[in-house]
Design a protein around this motif. Structure first.
Motif, short mmCIF file in Angstrom:
data_model
loop_
_atom_site.label_atom_id
_atom_site.label_comp_id
_atom_site.label_asym_id
_atom_site.label_seq_id
_atom_site.Cartn_x
_atom_site.Cartn_y
_atom_site.Cartn_z
N PRO A 1 0.82 -1.20 0.00
CA PRO A 1 0.00 0.00 0.00
C PRO A 1 0.86 1.26 0.00
CG PRO A 1 -0.73 -1.53 1.70
CD PRO A 1 0.57 -2.05 1.16
N THR A 2 0.32 2.34 -0.54
CA THR A 2 0.97 3.64 -0.48
C THR A 2 1.04 4.07 0.98
OG1 THR A 2 0.10 4.23 -2.65
CG2 THR A 2 0.81 6.04 -1.23
N LEU B 1 8.27 -0.51 7.79
CA LEU B 1 8.69 -1.92 7.71
C LEU B 1 7.52 -2.86 7.97
CD1 LEU B 1 12.24 -1.96 9.33
CD2 LEU B 1 11.62 -2.70 7.01
N GLU B 2 6.65 -2.51 8.90
CA GLU B 2 5.49 -3.35 9.18
C GLU B 2 4.57 -3.44 7.96
OE1 GLU B 2 3.50 -2.28 12.83
OE2 GLU B 2 5.40 -2.31 13.93
N VAL B 3 4.39 -2.33 7.25
CA VAL B 3 3.58 -2.35 6.03
C VAL B 3 4.23 -3.27 4.99
CG1 VAL B 3 2.77 -0.96 4.06
CG2 VAL B 3 2.58 -0.06 6.39
N ILE B 4 5.52 -3.13 4.82
CA ILE B 4 6.24 -3.92 3.82
C ILE B 4 6.20 -5.40 4.18
CG2 ILE B 4 8.55 -4.40 2.88
CD1 ILE B 4 9.03 -1.30 3.14
N ARG B 5 6.46 -5.72 5.42
CA ARG B 5 6.52 -7.12 5.84
C ARG B 5 5.15 -7.79 5.82
NH1 ARG B 5 10.71 -5.74 10.68
NH2 ARG B 5 12.62 -5.92 9.42
N SER B 6 4.09 -7.02 5.95
CA SER B 6 2.75 -7.61 5.97
C SER B 6 2.15 -7.72 4.57
CB SER B 6 1.82 -6.80 6.87
OG SER B 6 1.58 -5.52 6.32
N SER B 7 2.82 -7.22 3.57
CA SER B 7 2.28 -7.25 2.20
C SER B 7 2.78 -8.45 1.43
CB SER B 7 2.68 -6.00 1.45
OG SER B 7 2.06 -4.87 2.05
N ASP C 1 -4.73 5.62 -3.75
CA ASP C 1 -5.40 5.94 -2.50
C ASP C 1 -6.02 4.72 -1.82
OD1 ASP C 1 -7.29 5.66 -4.51
OD2 ASP C 1 -8.56 7.30 -3.80
N GLU C 2 -6.19 3.63 -2.57
CA GLU C 2 -6.77 2.42 -2.00
C GLU C 2 -5.82 1.83 -0.96
OE1 GLU C 2 -7.79 -0.31 -5.13
OE2 GLU C 2 -8.73 1.31 -6.29
N ASP C 3 -6.32 1.62 0.22
CA ASP C 3 -5.55 1.00 1.31
C ASP C 3 -4.36 1.81 1.77
OD1 ASP C 3 -7.28 -1.24 1.21
OD2 ASP C 3 -6.06 -2.13 -0.39
N ALA C 4 -4.25 3.10 1.38
CA ALA C 4 -3.13 3.92 1.83
C ALA C 4 -3.11 3.99 3.35
CB ALA C 4 -3.22 5.32 1.23
N VAL C 5 -1.90 3.95 3.92
CA VAL C 5 -1.75 3.96 5.37
C VAL C 5 -0.80 5.07 5.79
CG1 VAL C 5 -2.21 1.49 5.62
CG2 VAL C 5 0.13 2.26 5.31
N LEU C 6 -1.00 5.57 6.97
CA LEU C 6 -0.14 6.59 7.54
C LEU C 6 1.01 5.92 8.27
CD1 LEU C 6 0.26 9.64 8.14
CD2 LEU C 6 -1.09 9.29 10.21
#
Length: 126
Positions: free
Chosen positions: A90-91, A120-126, A107-112
């Motif tokens: 996600p972006t 890193l948590e976003v990357i590792r969970s994707s 904009d879909e699923d974009a996270v702050l």
């Protein structure tokens, strides 16, 4: 990690120029090698390093090792007003106000993200 992570900013769904100078200011104390002809820099920070291709309007990062360089990249993106786009993830927004400016699809699923650890948590969970 050896995949590409893109950084740039948007306004009203279009690319918005600028931010490279602010990113460079954040990175400057940690640049250990620079090749101006290819816009590439190697930064070392804490427990790792990152290869970056830094232009006036965007950055592409790859070969990122360790965890601390992610903090540096998030801080630089925040200073530049850039969002972070890891390939296949996600972006990642560095400020909630960026959400309304993303192009359709980004904009879909974009996270702050507030830190390198968040990213890193976003990357590792994707």
């Amino acid at each position: 990690m050896s995949f590409d992570v893109f950084f740039q900013r948007f306004k009203n769904g279009d690319l918005e120029p600028g931010g490279g100078e602010q990113m460079r200011e954040v990175l400057a104390p940690h640049i250990v090698r620079e090749e101006p002809e290819t816009h590439s820099v190697l930064v070392e920070y804490g427990d790792g390093f990152a290869d970056l291709y830094l232009d006036d309007d965007d950055v592409m990062a790859n070969h990122i090792s360790g965890e601390r360089p992610w903090d540096l990249l998030v801080g630089g993106a925040r200073a530049a007003g850039w969002v972070i786009m890891p390939v296949g993830c996600p972006t990642c927004l560095t400020d909630e106000s960026q959400r309304v400016h993303l192009p359709e699809g980004l904009d879909e699923d974009a996270v702050l993200v507030a830190s390198g650890q968040d990213l890193l948590e976003v990357i590792r969970s994707s």
